[in-house]
Design a protein around this motif. Structure first.
Motif, mmCIF file in Angstrom:
data_model
loop_
_atom_site.group_PDB
_atom_site.id
_atom_site.type_symbol
_atom_site.label_atom_id
_atom_site.label_comp_id
_atom_site.label_asym_id
_atom_site.label_seq_id
_atom_site.Cartn_x
_atom_site.Cartn_y
_atom_site.Cartn_z
ATOM 1 N N VAL A 109 0.858 -1.190 0.000
ATOM 2 C CA VAL A 109 0.000 0.000 0.000
ATOM 3 C C VAL A 109 0.892 1.237 0.000
ATOM 4 C CG1 VAL A 109 -1.951 -1.098 1.165
ATOM 5 C CG2 VAL A 109 -0.111 -0.104 2.523
ATOM 6 N N PRO A 110 0.389 2.373 -0.479
ATOM 7 C CA PRO A 110 1.223 3.578 -0.504
ATOM 8 C C PRO A 110 1.712 4.005 0.881
ATOM 9 C CG PRO A 110 -0.676 3.845 -1.937
ATOM 10 C CD PRO A 110 -0.897 2.578 -1.168
ATOM 11 N N HIS A 111 0.877 3.795 1.913
ATOM 12 C CA HIS A 111 1.262 4.173 3.263
ATOM 13 C C HIS A 111 0.762 3.110 4.237
ATOM 14 C CE1 HIS A 111 2.478 8.132 1.847
ATOM 15 N NE2 HIS A 111 1.331 8.196 1.196
ATOM 16 N N LEU A 112 1.638 2.701 5.148
ATOM 17 C CA LEU A 112 1.293 1.648 6.101
ATOM 18 C C LEU A 112 0.212 2.106 7.077
ATOM 19 C CD1 LEU A 112 4.639 0.041 7.314
ATOM 20 C CD2 LEU A 112 3.139 -0.723 5.483
ATOM 21 N N ASP A 113 -0.606 1.141 7.456
ATOM 22 C CA ASP A 113 -1.480 1.320 8.605
ATOM 23 C C ASP A 113 -0.663 0.875 9.813
ATOM 24 O OD1 ASP A 113 -3.339 1.130 10.654
ATOM 25 O OD2 ASP A 113 -4.951 0.419 9.338
ATOM 26 N N GLU A 114 0.054 1.800 10.417
ATOM 27 C CA GLU A 114 1.020 1.451 11.452
ATOM 28 C C GLU A 114 0.349 0.830 12.677
ATOM 29 O OE1 GLU A 114 3.839 4.494 12.381
ATOM 30 O OE2 GLU A 114 3.915 5.196 10.302
ATOM 31 N N ASP A 115 -0.815 1.328 13.033
ATOM 32 C CA ASP A 115 -1.507 0.767 14.193
ATOM 33 C C ASP A 115 -1.884 -0.686 13.946
ATOM 34 O OD1 ASP A 115 -1.284 3.145 15.564
ATOM 35 O OD2 ASP A 115 -3.288 3.864 14.991
ATOM 36 N N PHE A 116 -2.354 -0.966 12.736
ATOM 37 C CA PHE A 116 -2.735 -2.346 12.396
ATOM 38 C C PHE A 116 -1.514 -3.259 12.394
ATOM 39 C CE2 PHE A 116 -3.329 -5.697 9.196
ATOM 40 C CZ PHE A 116 -4.420 -6.347 9.742
ATOM 41 N N ILE A 117 -0.412 -2.798 11.790
ATOM 42 C CA ILE A 117 0.825 -3.582 11.754
ATOM 43 C C ILE A 117 1.270 -3.922 13.175
ATOM 44 C CG2 ILE A 117 3.289 -3.509 11.211
ATOM 45 C CD1 ILE A 117 1.704 -3.848 8.706
ATOM 46 N N ARG A 118 1.267 -2.914 14.046
ATOM 47 C CA ARG A 118 1.704 -3.132 15.419
ATOM 48 C C ARG A 118 0.778 -4.098 16.146
ATOM 49 N NH1 ARG A 118 5.286 -0.388 18.306
ATOM 50 N NH2 ARG A 118 5.279 1.379 16.849
ATOM 51 N N ASP B 44 8.271 -12.232 0.240
ATOM 52 C CA ASP B 44 7.227 -12.492 -0.762
ATOM 53 C C ASP B 44 6.486 -11.228 -1.157
ATOM 54 O OD1 ASP B 44 7.661 -15.317 -0.885
ATOM 55 O OD2 ASP B 44 6.635 -15.513 1.032
ATOM 56 N N ASN B 45 7.183 -10.098 -1.116
ATOM 57 C CA ASN B 45 6.557 -8.833 -1.499
ATOM 58 C C ASN B 45 6.638 -8.648 -3.007
ATOM 59 O OD1 ASN B 45 8.179 -8.360 1.273
ATOM 60 N ND2 ASN B 45 6.218 -7.292 1.330
ATOM 61 N N ASN B 46 5.499 -8.581 -3.649
ATOM 62 C CA ASN B 46 5.484 -8.252 -5.073
ATOM 63 C C ASN B 46 5.592 -6.747 -5.270
ATOM 64 O OD1 ASN B 46 5.234 -9.203 -7.856
ATOM 65 N ND2 ASN B 46 3.336 -8.016 -7.868
ATOM 66 N N THR B 47 5.099 -5.992 -4.290
ATOM 67 C CA THR B 47 5.221 -4.540 -4.298
ATOM 68 C C THR B 47 5.237 -4.054 -2.857
ATOM 69 O OG1 THR B 47 4.197 -2.444 -4.990
ATOM 70 C CG2 THR B 47 2.712 -4.269 -4.482
ATOM 71 N N ILE B 48 5.859 -2.918 -2.647
ATOM 72 C CA ILE B 48 5.808 -2.258 -1.338
ATOM 73 C C ILE B 48 5.114 -0.900 -1.490
ATOM 74 C CG2 ILE B 48 7.749 -3.459 -0.307
ATOM 75 C CD1 ILE B 48 9.491 -0.989 -1.014
ATOM 76 N N ASN C 20 6.784 2.676 -2.084
ATOM 77 C CA ASN C 20 7.181 3.533 -0.971
ATOM 78 C C ASN C 20 8.230 2.812 -0.121
ATOM 79 O OD1 ASN C 20 7.472 5.250 1.169
ATOM 80 N ND2 ASN C 20 5.340 5.197 1.825
ATOM 81 N N PRO C 21 9.532 3.097 -0.336
ATOM 82 C CA PRO C 21 10.584 2.436 0.446
ATOM 83 C C PRO C 21 10.433 2.631 1.948
ATOM 84 C CG PRO C 21 11.540 3.536 -1.460
ATOM 85 C CD PRO C 21 10.090 3.957 -1.397
ATOM 86 N N GLN C 22 9.763 3.693 2.373
ATOM 87 C CA GLN C 22 9.571 3.902 3.800
ATOM 88 C C GLN C 22 8.728 2.805 4.440
ATOM 89 O OE1 GLN C 22 10.901 6.157 5.953
ATOM 90 N NE2 GLN C 22 12.221 6.721 4.233
ATOM 91 N N ASN C 23 7.973 2.082 3.631
ATOM 92 C CA ASN C 23 7.142 1.008 4.185
ATOM 93 C C ASN C 23 7.984 -0.064 4.873
ATOM 94 O OD1 ASN C 23 4.785 2.204 3.390
ATOM 95 N ND2 ASN C 23 4.294 0.739 1.772
#
Length: 427
Positions: A370-379, A400-404, A407-410
């Protein structure tokens, strides 16, 4: 016999005798100095020690590793490369990856003071080859399997490996001349990712077809699996007898996630010639995820067992959920690293593995697509999984990431959250 040229370098590049230009050499040396600077930092030795303890099943905080895989193309783009020549650009990309891992990623991967080169070689197919349809630019594809009838099995043969030692030495000499005073240049053969065989099976016969074969052609399927087993054993014999194997008890990627750092390999009688029993082995069978445990035990397990039995330590599994077939899988010899995919029952696997195996946890790579992480969900997801596995020997492997999400910040953000949650659960 049809021949398939294996990529002599990462990225699918095939060397054609080119010499690296003076301008490209300047770029490569500049990057090699940056890598060397990273390798000298005390943090690298700290990470190395962590992996040794982790692989020895000692209690440590969960170990974190992120390999963006296809997402690297969104971190280091073609436009970022300064070199002009094909070989130089492949080396530049490798060095830039090491720099990103060392300066930006924030995971526990060790950056080493080596520049490893594979052998230049060709490897034939099995006498038949599937025809791929689609797949351009890393996209999805389907294939036309060539073994339409088991009556054609007599057309199959074991693959043959031919090493081009002269080309290998020429490439080594260039790397040594350019970077040998900065990084240690080594020839290090990595000849397989998996010894699971079922990838080859479905390429030859078809994924849907093997589901029918277990009922319609069970004896023929057994014969084909035995042939693939013997072909893989012959490959191991060839590599061992010709001194082409390299130890993987170091920063070599082993299994479907994690690194090989261990003092348990090579064997006590090791005298310099690498044998399979001095190495980590790996098998999986993602393609048979639709098989019941009973069918897996009948058609897959007995053919993978002789291959894994040759190795000193073993890894098993990738994306297939292993909890339902664990009672069979645990019979493989000298198991150490077990993949727990996003589709496995984490609680069940935690009960099964306890602290007797490495729990190689794979978060869902879609979280980073996704363009920007859902940081709360990830945590939240990481915290939940790390609580479940609190009593296990855990590594968290993002792959197994086909895309990030372009956004390298992901990946940087994911590693930061994963490290924080690993520290929290280990208090």
């Amino acid at each position: 016999m049809t021949e398939q040229t294996r990529a002599s370098l990462p990225g699918g590049y095939t060397w054609s005798g080119e010499k690296i230009s003076k301008e490209d050499r300047v770029v490569l040396r500049e990057l090699a100095f940056q890598v060397a600077d990273i390798t000298s930092q005390p943090s690298q030795e700290k990470k190395r020690k962590l992996w040794y303890e982790h692989n020895a099943l000692k209690p440590t905080r969960p170990v974190i590793f992120c390999d963006p895989e296809n997402g690297w193309n969104e971190i280091i783009t073609s436009g970022d490369l300064r070199c002009k020549g094909g070989l130089a650009r492949e080396w530049e990309r490798r060095l830039r990856k090491e720099i990103f891992w060392g300066k930006s990623m924030g995971d526990d991967r060790v950056v080493e003071p080596y520049f490893d080169l594979p052998y230049v070689h060709t490897e034939s197919d099995w006498g038949m080859r599937e025809r791929k349809i689609g797949g351009e630019d890393g996209g999805s594809y389907r294939w036309d399997p060539p073994l339409k009838s088991y009556q054609d099995m007599d057309k199959l043969h074991f693959p043959q490996i031919v090493v081009d030692y002269e080309a290998t030495q020429q490439i080594f000499s260039q790397a040594q001349e350019i970077m040998g005073d900065i990084l240690e240049v080594r020839i290090k053969g990595v000849w397989w990712w998996t010894l699971g065989m079922t990838w080859t099976l479905i390429n030859l016969r078809g994924l849907e077809q093997i589901m029918y074969d277990v009922y319609d052609h069970p004896q023929e399927l057994h014969q084909l699996m035995a042939f693939l087993r013997d072909g893989h054993l012959a490959k191991l014999d060839f590599l061992e007898q010709n001194g082409l194997l390299s130890l993987n008890n170091d920063n070599t990627y082993v299994g479907s996630g994690g690194f090989g750092f261990t003092h348990e390999l090579p064997q006590p009688d090791f005298s310099g010639e690498v044998r399979t029993k001095d190495m980590w082995g790996f098998a999986e069978s993602q393609e048979t995820v639709g098989f019941s445990p009973q069918l897996f035990e009948e058609f897959i397990f007995p053919y993978q067992y002789p291959l894994l039995d040759r190795f000193g330590l073993n890894c098993y599994g990738c994306c297939e959920p292993l909890n339902k077939r664990w009672e069979v899988v645990k019979k493989f010899p000298r198991l150490r690293r077990i993949s727990v995919s996003p589709w496995a029952d984490r609680k069940d696997m935690a009960r099964k593995l306890e602290n007797r195996y490495i729990f190689s946890m794979k978060p869902n790579p879609a979280y980073l697509a996704v363009p920007h992480l859902d940081e709360d969900f990830i945590r939240q997801e990481l915290r939940k999984d790390l609580e479940i596995t609190r009593d296990c020997i855990v590594e968290v492997i993002m792959k197994d990431n086909n895309t990030i999400g372009h956004n390298p910040q992901n990946v940087i953000c994911w590693c930061k959250i994963a490290q924080e949650e690993a520290e929290r659960v280990s208090r």
